[in-house]
Scaffold this motif. Structure first.
Motif, PDB file in Angstrom:
ATOM      1  N   ALA A 519       2.996  -3.767 -11.633  1.00  0.00           N
ATOM      2  CA  ALA A 519       2.512  -4.769 -10.681  1.00  0.00           C
ATOM      3  C   ALA A 519       3.419  -4.885  -9.465  1.00  0.00           C
ATOM      4  CB  ALA A 519       2.390  -6.127 -11.375  1.00  0.00           C
ATOM      5  N   ALA A 520       4.682  -4.535  -9.608  1.00  0.00           N
ATOM      6  CA  ALA A 520       5.639  -4.705  -8.516  1.00  0.00           C
ATOM      7  C   ALA A 520       5.349  -3.793  -7.339  1.00  0.00           C
ATOM      8  CB  ALA A 520       7.059  -4.467  -9.026  1.00  0.00           C
ATOM      9  N   GLY A 521       4.743  -2.620  -7.602  1.00  0.00           N
ATOM     10  CA  GLY A 521       4.436  -1.692  -6.518  1.00  0.00           C
ATOM     11  C   GLY A 521       5.663  -1.131  -5.836  1.00  0.00           C
ATOM     12  N   THR A 522       6.741  -0.981  -6.582  1.00  0.00           N
ATOM     13  CA  THR A 522       8.007  -0.477  -6.058  1.00  0.00           C
ATOM     14  C   THR A 522       8.619   0.452  -7.099  1.00  0.00           C
ATOM     15  OG1 THR A 522      10.117  -1.202  -5.085  1.00  0.00           O
ATOM     16  CG2 THR A 522       9.394  -2.337  -7.073  1.00  0.00           C
ATOM     17  N   PRO A 523       9.550   1.316  -6.722  1.00  0.00           N
ATOM     18  CA  PRO A 523      10.214   2.121  -7.753  1.00  0.00           C
ATOM     19  C   PRO A 523      10.821   1.224  -8.820  1.00  0.00           C
ATOM     20  CG  PRO A 523      10.769   2.951  -5.575  1.00  0.00           C
ATOM     21  CD  PRO A 523      10.035   1.662  -5.364  1.00  0.00           C
ATOM     22  N   ALA A 524      10.591   1.563 -10.080  1.00  0.00           N
ATOM     23  CA  ALA A 524      11.031   0.687 -11.168  1.00  0.00           C
ATOM     24  C   ALA A 524      11.512   1.500 -12.352  1.00  0.00           C
ATOM     25  CB  ALA A 524       9.896  -0.241 -11.599  1.00  0.00           C
ATOM     26  N   LEU A 525      12.511   0.958 -13.035  1.00  0.00           N
ATOM     27  CA  LEU A 525      13.030   1.563 -14.259  1.00  0.00           C
ATOM     28  C   LEU A 525      13.031   0.502 -15.348  1.00  0.00           C
ATOM     29  CD1 LEU A 525      16.119   3.839 -14.669  1.00  0.00           C
ATOM     30  CD2 LEU A 525      15.909   1.789 -16.074  1.00  0.00           C
TER      31      LEU A 525
END
Length: 546
Positions: A519-525
């Motif tokens: 949902a963040a729409g950003t690179p995520a780990l």
């Protein structure tokens, strides 16, 4: 009309034009002095988006991931010598995992090639290396022949078996004039041999226990394979690159270990876009088995010298021809109940593979049906071959038989870039271990810089878990060596790049963390705490059956 039709271009401009004519609008790259003139030409190509990476291996892995999304060409550019060698593992990965990647590689000056002067980035024979890592390699050291060479490379890129191709350009040749115009490449497909199709159809009409084995070359033929399975009432199995070709929930699909059970008594095996090396070399063959092999690569039709019925052609074309030849065949007894029983028994037998199965279930709950599962070499990846519910073609990515530890994150970046170009909001998910992730985890910087919203799960057991378990099994728990790891704080690591960093302690926590990441729409780990996991290998390494 392109610029190539109106003036004599330099080699650098012709290579840029080649990228455009291949339908490629993204270039994964790292700059360097031997390629300065190429990048100067790229400035005048605003329709080609350069994505600068943090390592040459990352650029090449990204090209693989990009290409595998839809089977279309991709491109990357690196400097010679160390740059090319850094990209070498990704080239061999693409060679074995069906990537149509165009490698643009610089080279030292023509006057120095092969002289062992020790100039910057020199290799004794770089071209010889590239001929082993690609299916077509050209060295553009003469402007008069360069356009013809580039055209030949374009044709190889889009035709035949998907594998990387390469163009090398010496530093002193980028600005050389290259007369002639390039044209859009025309994909070619082998003509299906009607006589061979008749032989294959005749064998299948007589078959009582047919079995279909699919590989990565079958990815675009799912509809035809499902129809063929229905006509023949033939179970369909795969080991790795064929995942998703037909859904795992399809009534004729069986997992690998069930395929091994059926292999014991199969009288005709149809290999479609698969090298069949695993069942042939591990499960065995005998004179009572007939093998029908469908492959676009003629060299693969009878590689094991088993007198196969070899159909050279695209999987879609060959399956359609085979279906036409089988038209009118009397209906076969329905095997759906038999296959359902075998599947149920199989899942009961692997139920002990937890927490892997629980983690996979959590991923499946969150990853959309058309989301792409990018496998690094890790415990959860191994279990995915055995139990993940693949639902669509081209939703599983791997390095294939190269088995390249650490490719996953960078390959996932390329896959997500390709998905962003589609504009349909599709998602990719990388599944990596703590050891493998750090091979290309530096490309978090690339994902953040270029706003690539890739999500990655890092399963952390503080070890090269597969290696450590094998050491314990073979030599004893007190004799493990070089397999334990001291890791960074992965959440802080991600946040240091400007990415979203999250943590999950188990499958139940993984679900909401993945939902948050997507949902963040950003690179995520998402860092996942994990301990030692049960051994999946008995379900791969089955005894010889024939």
């Amino acid at each position: 009309m392109t610029v190539a039709d109106t003036e004599t271009l330099t080699i650098a401009q012709q290579v840029v034009e080649a990228i455009r004519l291949a339908g490629i609008d993204t270039l994964f790259c790292l700059p360097g002095v031997q390629n300065d003139d190429f990048f100067d030409a790229l400035v005048d190509a605003p329709d080609i988006r350069p994505i600068v990476t943090r390592h040459e291996q990352g650029a090449a892995y990204m090209a693989n991931g990009f290409s595998q999304v839809a089977g279309n060409p991709s491109a990357f550019c690196v400097v010679p010598g160390p740059g090319m060698l850094n990209a070498g593992a990704a080239l061999t990965s693409g060679y074995w995992s069906n990537s149509r990647a165009l490698a643009i590689v610089g080279e030292i000056a023509t006057s120095a090639r092969g002289r062992s002067f020790g100039v910057l980035h020199e290799l004794a024979d770089q071209h010889a290396i590239l001929t082993q890592l690609t299916k077509h390699a050209e060295l553009l050291d003469d402007g008069e022949t360069a356009t013809k060479q580039v055209q030949a490379t374009l044709e190889a890129l889009v035709s035949g078996r998907p594998r990387p191709v390469s163009l090398e350009v010496p530093v002193d040749r980028w600005r050389a004039r290259a007369p002639g115009s390039l044209r859009p490449p025309t994909p070619t497909r082998p003509t299906i041999d009607a006589d061979v199709i008749d032989r294959a159809a005749s064998a299948l009409r007589r078959a009582e226990r047919p079995l279909i084995v699919i590989g990565g070359g079958a990815q675009d033929a799912g509809e035809e394979i499902a129809a063929l399975a229905a006509v023949l009432q033939a179970p369909v199995t795969t080991r790795r690159m064929g995942h998703g070709t037909i859904p795992t929930a399809h009534p004729m699909f069986v997992h690998l270990a069930v395929g091994h059970t059926l292999w014991k008594h199969a009288d005709v095996v149809i290999g479609i876009g698969s090298r069949l090396e695993w069942p042939i070399m591990h499960w065995g063959t005998d004179d009572t088995m007939t093998i029908v092999k469908i492959d676009i690569d003629a060299d693969e039709l009878d590689r094991h010298a088993l007198n196969t019925i070899g159909v050279c052609g695209d999987a879609v074309d060959a399956c359609r021809a085979l279906l036409e030849a089988l038209d009118g065949m009397p209906p076969r007894p329905d095997r759906a109940d038999e296959i359902a029983r075998l599947r149920a028994e199989y899942f009961a037998e692997i139920d002990h593979l937890r927490p892997q199965l629980d983690f996979l279930a959590a991923i499946r709950d969150v990853l959309p049906d058309d989301g792409i599962f990018v496998e690094d070499v890790t415990q959860i990846g191994f279990a995915a071959h055995l139990a993940f519910d693949f639902r669509r073609p081209r939703t599983f990515q791997s390095t294939g038989p190269a088995g390249t530890l650490g490719a996953g994150y960078a390959q996932g970046v390329g896959a997500q870039v390709a998905l962003e170009r589609e504009g349909r909001g599709r998602k990719a998910l990388v599944v990596a271990g703590d050891g493998g992730f750090l091979f290309t985890g530096n490309e978090l910087a690339t994902a953040v810089q270029h706003d690539i919203p890739l999500v990655c799960c890092v399963f952390d057991d503080g070890a090269f878990g597969n290696v450590k378990r094998i050491q314990e099994q073979r030599f004893g728990a007190e004799r493990t060596i070089v397999s334990s790891l001291r890791n960074p704080d992965f959440v802080a690591y991600a946040r240091a790049f400007g990415a979203l960093g999250l943590h999950a302690d188990g499958p139940d926590e993984l679900r909401p963390r993945l939902e948050e990441a997507f949902a963040a729409g950003t690179p995520a780990l998402v860092h996942v705490s994990a301990g030692p996991m049960p051994d999946p290998w008995p379900w791969f390494l089955r005894k010889r059956a024939r």
